[in-house]
Design a protein around this motif. Structure first.
Motif, PDB file in Angstrom:
ATOM      1  N   LEU A   1       0.830  -1.203   0.000  1.00  0.00           N
ATOM      2  CA  LEU A   1       0.000   0.000   0.000  1.00  0.00           C
ATOM      3  C   LEU A   1       0.867   1.257   0.000  1.00  0.00           C
ATOM      4  O   LEU A   1       0.583   2.226  -0.722  1.00  0.00           O
ATOM      5  N   MET A   2       1.953   1.263   0.767  1.00  0.00           N
ATOM      6  CA  MET A   2       2.859   2.418   0.780  1.00  0.00           C
ATOM      7  C   MET A   2       3.534   2.601  -0.569  1.00  0.00           C
ATOM      8  O   MET A   2       3.743   3.737  -1.027  1.00  0.00           O
ATOM      9  N   MET A   3       3.895   1.504  -1.222  1.00  0.00           N
ATOM     10  CA  MET A   3       4.502   1.605  -2.548  1.00  0.00           C
ATOM     11  C   MET A   3       3.534   2.225  -3.555  1.00  0.00           C
ATOM     12  O   MET A   3       3.930   3.048  -4.379  1.00  0.00           O
ATOM     13  N   LEU A   4       2.258   1.828  -3.472  1.00  0.00           N
ATOM     14  CA  LEU A   4       1.269   2.416  -4.381  1.00  0.00           C
ATOM     15  C   LEU A   4       1.048   3.895  -4.075  1.00  0.00           C
ATOM     16  O   LEU A   4       0.879   4.706  -4.995  1.00  0.00           O
ATOM     17  N   ILE A   5       1.049   4.243  -2.800  1.00  0.00           N
ATOM     18  CA  ILE A   5       0.925   5.664  -2.452  1.00  0.00           C
ATOM     19  C   ILE A   5       2.130   6.446  -2.971  1.00  0.00           C
ATOM     20  O   ILE A   5       1.995   7.540  -3.530  1.00  0.00           O
ATOM     21  N   GLY A   6       3.339   5.877  -2.787  1.00  0.00           N
ATOM     22  CA  GLY A   6       4.531   6.524  -3.324  1.00  0.00           C
ATOM     23  C   GLY A   6       4.483   6.635  -4.835  1.00  0.00           C
ATOM     24  O   GLY A   6       4.925   7.634  -5.424  1.00  0.00           O
ATOM     25  N   ARG A   7       3.924   5.615  -5.491  1.00  0.00           N
ATOM     26  CA  ARG A   7       3.788   5.656  -6.952  1.00  0.00           C
ATOM     27  C   ARG A   7       2.855   6.784  -7.381  1.00  0.00           C
ATOM     28  O   ARG A   7       3.131   7.511  -8.347  1.00  0.00           O
ATOM     29  N   ARG A   8       1.756   6.934  -6.672  1.00  0.00           N
ATOM     30  CA  ARG A   8       0.822   8.011  -7.018  1.00  0.00           C
ATOM     31  C   ARG A   8       1.470   9.384  -6.806  1.00  0.00           C
ATOM     32  O   ARG A   8       1.316  10.297  -7.629  1.00  0.00           O
ATOM     33  N   ILE A   9       2.195   9.535  -5.688  1.00  0.00           N
ATOM     34  CA  ILE A   9       2.892  10.800  -5.436  1.00  0.00           C
ATOM     35  C   ILE A   9       3.936  11.059  -6.520  1.00  0.00           C
ATOM     36  O   ILE A   9       4.105  12.192  -6.998  1.00  0.00           O
TER      37      ILE A   9
END
Length: 465
Positions: free
Chosen positions: A72-80
């Motif tokens: 989930l953190m990786m996906l959030i970082g990807r969106r950012i």
């Protein structure tokens, strides 16, 4: 009818990604929430909330929450990263940001998962052993042995005190309690029974009427009214425990309301061991009741610290990507200005001599060379235009016809006299094919002759050139 153009697959990929990515993020979020809810019910359920949970189960729950949280953190970082890429000069999908976020997250997450598994299992198996039935049984058995020894000592004191009471009653039948003979008998009984001190009390008087007190301590506070009431209510004897001795109070046949007090002094370390064993068992049971909370607290700390490390890795990846993309964005912006014709564009001097700095220096040298070459070309074109204007001015005043053509047969120069002699009827023959304007002259050029007589027929009139 016209057929619609077939869309390019490269144009369709970004749209498809935009449709899939939110669904993947929602799916990962749902999985993470489901794992968290399942973990809550597993940890709060069960027959007993004080027993240690199975270490493999706790390790599995820990890894599941860590993997889902890391994803989930990786996906959030990807969106950012994508949002920052859109706002940057480069634009695009921010693949460099995304790749760095994925790389840093994996580098941080894989060792963390392995370390968490080993740390969790090692800690929990250790806790499970110390809170197992075997360890508890060993501790309780050792404490029980100490208690048995202590109880046996109390039983021996009780037996000796009962025998001593009988002998002292026999002495009183022959000698008064205040006689020296009774006093010697009292000392003899104390030594024979391996006791430390003794005293005879009568009801209502805290001071004993006969005693042996080798330790010279106050005996008026040994017997309390509560003890007397227990004896009067029918209790055979009352045990008196102190930090360094064990004593017994029992009724004594001497008038009305007489009581015999007998005590044995122990080594303080022995008594301390007995009490320490009891305290140890109490502390162990208290820790056993908190063993599950300790287990969950340790694993929760592991999970939180691991997720914080992954979040830090994602943040570092974004910062590193920004640092790498910033000079690249300056290069892209400068390249776009050069494409628009601004050859004076330069990127700021690099602070470091790394690959990006080398690229920036090469770009500045390239734009400098392009600017110099462009300036030279402009100067050459100006000179050519001046020469062309001079030649055209000279040829305009010449009565002879002059035509110049290029290798492709296109007319480059033609004065008015040439147009009149050829009789083309076209205002400007410059830029027209020579074969179209004057085929006869085109054949002459193709033959390679330097001089010739050519006849041109125009409008029924023949001209010899």
């Amino acid at each position: 009818m016209h057929a619609a153009p077939t869309p390019d697959m490269n144009d369709m990929l970004p749209v498809r990604r935009r449709r899939i990515t939110p669904a993947v993020e929602a799916l990962v979020l749902a999985i993470a929430l489901a794992i968290a809810v399942a973990t809550y019910f597993v940890l709060t359920g069960g027959a007993s909330n004080t027993r240690v949970i199975s270490p493999p189960l706790v390790a599995l729950l820990l890894v599941a929450n860590l993997v889902s949280g890391t994803t989930l953190m990786m996906l959030i970082g990807r969106r950012i990263a994508r949002r920052r890429a859109v706002q940057s000069q480069i634009g695009g999908n921010g693949q460099l940001h995304v790749q760095l976020v994925a790389l840093f997250s994996l580098v941080a997450a894989v060792p963390l998962v392995l370390v968490n598994i080993f740390a969790s299992l090692l800690f929990q198996y250790g806790v499970e052993f110390w809170y197992s039935d075997r360890a508890r049984g060993m501790l309780e058995n050792s404490t029980a042995l100490l208690q048995i020894n202590y109880n046996q000592e109390l039983d021996r004191i009780s037996a000796e005190a009962s025998a001593m009471r009988v002998d002292l009653a026999g002495y009183l039948r022959d000698y008064p309690i205040t006689s020296e003979t009774f006093a010697r008998g009292l000392v003899f009984q104390l030594s024979k029974r391996n006791m430390s001190e003794t005293a005879i009390f009568v009801k209502g008087d805290p001071v004993p009427i006969a005693f042996v007190n080798p330790y010279e301590r106050r005996l008026d506070r040994v017997v309390t009214p509560g003890m007397i009431r227990k004896i009067d209510s029918g209790t055979p004897s009352v045990v008196i425990q102190a930090k360094d001795r064990a004593a017994l109070l029992m009724p004594f046949k001497y008038g009305k309301g007489a009581y015999l007090y007998v005590a044995r002094v122990f080594d303080p370390s022995v008594v301390e061991q007995w009490k320490r064993g009891e305290q140890l068992v109490a502390d162990y049971r208290d820790m056993e009741s908190r063993s599950r909370a300790l287990q969950l607290r340790f694993n929760s700390a592991l999970l939180v610290i691991s997720l914080l490390i992954v979040a830090l890795a994602v943040w570092i990846a974004l910062a590193v990507a920004d640092r790498l993309v910033r000079p690249l964005g300056e290069l892209v912006g400068a390249a776009r200005r050069v494409a628009d014709g601004d050859l004076s564009t330069r990127v700021p001097d690099p602070r470091t001599l790394d690959e990006v700095g080398t690229l920036a220096n090469a770009f500045n040298r390239m734009t400098g060379r392009l600017q110099e070459q462009n300036r030279a070309l402009v100067t050459a074109n100006d000179q050519l235009d001046s020469r062309r204007a001079l030649i055209e001015a000279v040829m305009a005043g010449v009565s002879a016809g002059v035509i110049a053509s290029g290798e492709d047969g296109t007319i480059r120069i033609a004065n008015n006299s040439a147009s009149e002699l050829i009789g083309t009827g076209i205002d400007s023959v410059v830029g027209q094919p020579l074969a179209l304007i004057a085929p006869e002259l085109a054949d002459l050029v193709a033959s390679g002759q330097r001089e010739a007589i050519v006849q041109v027929v125009r409008g029924g009139e023949t001209r010899t050139l």
